[in-house]
Scaffold this motif. Structure first.
Motif, PDB file in Angstrom:
ATOM      1  N   VAL A  88       0.856  -1.193   0.000  1.00  0.00           N
ATOM      2  CA  VAL A  88       0.000   0.000   0.000  1.00  0.00           C
ATOM      3  C   VAL A  88       0.891   1.242   0.000  1.00  0.00           C
ATOM      4  O   VAL A  88       2.058   1.184   0.399  1.00  0.00           O
ATOM      5  N   ASP A  89       0.318   2.346  -0.452  1.00  0.00           N
ATOM      6  CA  ASP A  89       1.083   3.596  -0.496  1.00  0.00           C
ATOM      7  C   ASP A  89       0.603   4.606   0.539  1.00  0.00           C
ATOM      8  O   ASP A  89       1.143   5.707   0.643  1.00  0.00           O
ATOM      9  N   HIS A  90      -0.469   4.245   1.279  1.00  0.00           N
ATOM     10  CA  HIS A  90      -0.986   5.121   2.328  1.00  0.00           C
ATOM     11  C   HIS A  90      -1.184   4.306   3.588  1.00  0.00           C
ATOM     12  O   HIS A  90      -1.518   3.125   3.510  1.00  0.00           O
ATOM     13  N   LEU A  91      -1.006   4.964   4.714  1.00  0.00           N
ATOM     14  CA  LEU A  91      -1.101   4.228   5.973  1.00  0.00           C
ATOM     15  C   LEU A  91      -1.764   5.108   7.034  1.00  0.00           C
ATOM     16  O   LEU A  91      -1.147   6.063   7.514  1.00  0.00           O
ATOM     17  N   PRO A  92      -3.025   4.792   7.401  1.00  0.00           N
ATOM     18  CA  PRO A  92      -3.644   5.560   8.498  1.00  0.00           C
ATOM     19  C   PRO A  92      -2.954   5.230   9.825  1.00  0.00           C
ATOM     20  O   PRO A  92      -2.711   4.055  10.115  1.00  0.00           O
ATOM     21  N   VAL A  93      -2.632   6.286  10.566  1.00  0.00           N
ATOM     22  CA  VAL A  93      -2.071   6.089  11.910  1.00  0.00           C
ATOM     23  C   VAL A  93      -3.233   6.211  12.890  1.00  0.00           C
ATOM     24  O   VAL A  93      -4.006   7.179  12.817  1.00  0.00           O
ATOM     25  N   VAL A  94      -3.360   5.217  13.760  1.00  0.00           N
ATOM     26  CA  VAL A  94      -4.524   5.213  14.665  1.00  0.00           C
ATOM     27  C   VAL A  94      -4.077   5.206  16.122  1.00  0.00           C
ATOM     28  O   VAL A  94      -2.979   4.743  16.443  1.00  0.00           O
ATOM     29  N   ASP A  95      -4.953   5.710  16.983  1.00  0.00           N
ATOM     30  CA  ASP A  95      -4.648   5.692  18.421  1.00  0.00           C
ATOM     31  C   ASP A  95      -5.135   4.369  19.017  1.00  0.00           C
ATOM     32  O   ASP A  95      -5.598   3.476  18.299  1.00  0.00           O
ATOM     33  N   ALA A  96      -5.070   4.283  20.355  1.00  0.00           N
ATOM     34  CA  ALA A  96      -5.421   3.020  21.012  1.00  0.00           C
ATOM     35  C   ALA A  96      -6.872   2.643  20.724  1.00  0.00           C
ATOM     36  O   ALA A  96      -7.228   1.452  20.731  1.00  0.00           O
ATOM     37  N   GLY A  97      -7.732   3.642  20.451  1.00  0.00           N
ATOM     38  CA  GLY A  97      -9.142   3.366  20.165  1.00  0.00           C
ATOM     39  C   GLY A  97      -9.396   3.171  18.680  1.00  0.00           C
ATOM     40  O   GLY A  97     -10.541   3.292  18.236  1.00  0.00           O
ATOM     41  N   ASN A  98      -8.345   2.949  17.907  1.00  0.00           N
ATOM     42  CA  ASN A  98      -8.452   2.761  16.448  1.00  0.00           C
ATOM     43  C   ASN A  98      -8.962   4.014  15.732  1.00  0.00           C
ATOM     44  O   ASN A  98      -9.493   3.949  14.637  1.00  0.00           O
ATOM     45  N   ARG A  99      -8.831   5.180  16.389  1.00  0.00           N
ATOM     46  CA  ARG A  99      -9.261   6.432  15.762  1.00  0.00           C
ATOM     47  C   ARG A  99      -8.112   6.988  14.916  1.00  0.00           C
ATOM     48  O   ARG A  99      -6.950   6.968  15.356  1.00  0.00           O
ATOM     49  N   VAL A 100      -8.478   7.525  13.740  1.00  0.00           N
ATOM     50  CA  VAL A 100      -7.440   7.992  12.806  1.00  0.00           C
ATOM     51  C   VAL A 100      -6.826   9.302  13.303  1.00  0.00           C
ATOM     52  O   VAL A 100      -7.532  10.263  13.594  1.00  0.00           O
ATOM     53  N   ILE A 101      -5.506   9.318  13.404  1.00  0.00           N
ATOM     54  CA  ILE A 101      -4.812  10.552  13.808  1.00  0.00           C
ATOM     55  C   ILE A 101      -4.312  11.278  12.557  1.00  0.00           C
ATOM     56  O   ILE A 101      -4.431  12.482  12.430  1.00  0.00           O
ATOM     57  N   GLU A 102      -3.727  10.513  11.650  1.00  0.00           N
ATOM     58  CA  GLU A 102      -3.256  11.090  10.384  1.00  0.00           C
ATOM     59  C   GLU A 102      -3.091   9.974   9.366  1.00  0.00           C
ATOM     60  O   GLU A 102      -3.133   8.786   9.732  1.00  0.00           O
ATOM     61  N   ILE A 103      -2.923  10.364   8.101  1.00  0.00           N
ATOM     62  CA  ILE A 103      -2.656   9.350   7.077  1.00  0.00           C
ATOM     63  C   ILE A 103      -1.270   9.618   6.491  1.00  0.00           C
ATOM     64  O   ILE A 103      -0.993  10.723   6.009  1.00  0.00           O
TER      65      ILE A 103
END
Ligand SMILES: Cc1ncc(COP(=O)(O)O)c(C=O)c1O
Length: 486
Positions: A88-103
């Protein structure tokens, strides 16, 4: 909600409009609680439409597919590793609650910061084009002549020979000074191997001299002790190679005074110090011979190249001769001694001319980068910068510092590793040559009881210093260092 995130009931039309607006090629569908459900690309939406969906249908029609995500705080190298693994060329960064912080995206992540990369201007291409137009595609020609002349004018020296590398210039300097088997040559220990390799090419023995703390360059105290010992053994060296480290001149007055006293000629290895000054006079013009490098990582470059300079035009005439296979002036190629193919090409000399015209700007840029580091990291404990004595004007080719691990809470090697994980190329200070396995057994003269060069190697760090780095690049580096020091 973040601009890259959409709710499951978003219509295909709105999703396409959002993709258009963000321009990042990817969105993440998130639940009401903000948890990442799946990623959406242009292609996913196109396929839905081709299967018969309308633009007013919701993106929730897409099949369920848990997204590849990364936890917070991952290094660039680790994030790229996950992207490679999952293609993949994009990667969502998530917090402990699986919430998206940034891509994260591959293109931004893979932007590497180099230690010192080439920085071209505009004139270079014109000189190279002129070489093509006039068919001067040879290791001689108008650009070579002009480059040598312009260099002489710039640094105020009488003669110069443009060569294929700084190493070639150093090798010729040994030949010109008559260094041969059975001789010894003194050389700064804290330097790149190229400073001393030509001593070995000539079958001579290197003797290494420590640095002094004030300049990090050759210690006049150690030099005098070494010359004293050599005289006692009736074995004075044939030459002394004095290196100007990271763009700063050695303290030439005492060094030249001592060398004169013993009658030993000095070669100034100014490969790293073009544009620097010693007591107001250009670095590289103090020895019997001076050497510059235009390697791709230097303050100006011809991709690969070097220059040998001297106030003695006879020496440089002989350098021309030796660097063109020692051809006697005869049509049938007569040879009485062995020479080398060491001349610079007319094409590369064109690059050199363009670069030389920018030297002042490049020095100013590198000095400004040094000042930016110094002020951005001023509050950090345990960092000391390479000193610049009041008589010195360094070109700050590389911003160099030492890290005291007891005060900083981290050592130089760990900082290097953390920077490497962020795709930032930094380096230790040169490993002193007297510690290199290839020079095992060579004599070494310390500045005092302790070896200054060993200490600088143990604690030193060179930070990226290319004159084409952007303020954002420097901020990326200083932010990373701030996050790991103290
Ligand atoms: C101190 C020093 N001496 C000599 C050289 C050799 O120059 P070149 O790479 O042009 O052969 C270099 C750099 O590469 C250097 O840093």
């Amino acid at each position: 909600m973040k601009p890259d995130c959409i709710a499951p009931d978003t219509t295909l039309r709105d999703a396409l409009a959002r993709l258009d607006a963000t321009g990042r090629g990817i969105l993440v569908i998130v639940s009401g609680a903000g948890a990442a459900l799946r990623t959406v690309t242009d292609g996913d939406l196109r396929r839905l439409i081709l299967k018969g969906s309308s633009l007013e249908d919701p993106v929730s029609l897409l099949p369920d597919r848990a997204p590849v995500t990364a936890p917070e705080g991952l290094s660039r190298v680790a994030a790229l590793g996950i992207m490679d693994e999952h293609h993949v060329d994009h990667l969502p960064v998530v917090d402990a609650g699986n919430r998206v912080i940034e891509i994260l995206d591959r293109k931004t992540l893979s932007k590497r910061i180099f230690l010192s990369s080439p920085h071209m201007g505009e004139l270079e291409r014109e000189y190279v084009d002129e070489a093509f137009r006039s068919n001067w595609i040879a290791p001689l020609g108008p650009n070579v002549d002009a480059f040598e002349r312009e260099m002489c004018e710039m640094i105020g020296i009488r003669a110069a020979a443009a060569l294929s590398s700084g190493s070639a210039a150093l090798h010729l300097s040994m030949r010109l000074l008559g260094v041969g088997a059975g001789d010894s040559v003194f050389c700064s220990s804290l330097t790149f191997v190229a400073s001393a390799a030509p001593i070995i090419y000539q079958g001579a023995e290197p003797v290494f001299i420590d640095s002094e703390p004030e300049t990090w360059n050759m210690s006049p105290i150690a030099l005098e002790r070494a010359l004293d010992a050599a005289r006692a053994e009736a074995r004075l060296p044939k030459a002394i190679i004095v290196v100007n480290l990271y763009g700063q001149s050695a303290d030439m007055d005492p060094i030249l005074q001592i060398a004169d006293h013993y009658g030993v000629p000095v070669v100034e290895d100014a490969a790293e110090s073009l544009g620097a000054l010693y007591k107001g006079r250009p670095s590289g013009t103090f020895g019997r011979l001076g050497v510059f490098s235009f390697n791709g990582n230097k303050i100006i470059t011809t991709s690969g190249g070097g220059m040998l300079v001297s106030d003695d035009p006879d020496l440089i005439d002989r350098a021309y001769f030796l660097s063109t296979q020692a051809r006697e002036p005869a049509v049938h190629y007569e040879h009485k001694e062995i020479g080398y193919n060491y001349r610079m090409s007319n094409i590369l000399a064109g690059v050199g001319r363009g670069q030389l015209s920018l030297l002042k700007d490049r020095v100013a840029a590198r000095r400004a980068i040094f000042e930016t580091y110094r002020s951005a990291l001023a509050e950090l404990p345990g960092i000391s910068w390479m000193p610049e004595p009041e008589w010195s004007f360094s070109n700050r080719w590389l911003t160099a510092c030492t890290i005291d691990p007891d005060v900083a809470g981290i050592d130089n090697r760990s900082i290097l590793k953390r920077l490497a994980d962020e795709m930032i190329e930094a380096r230790p200070i040169w490993k002193p040559l007297h510690l290199q396995p290839v020079f095992e057994g060579c004599r070494y003269y310390r500045h005092g009881n302790e070896s200054v060069a060993d200490r600088l190697y143990e604690f030193g760090l060179c930070l990226p210093s290319g004159s084409n780095m952007s303020p954002a690049d420097i901020a990326r580096i200083t932010d990373k260092i701030c996050s790991c020091v103290g």
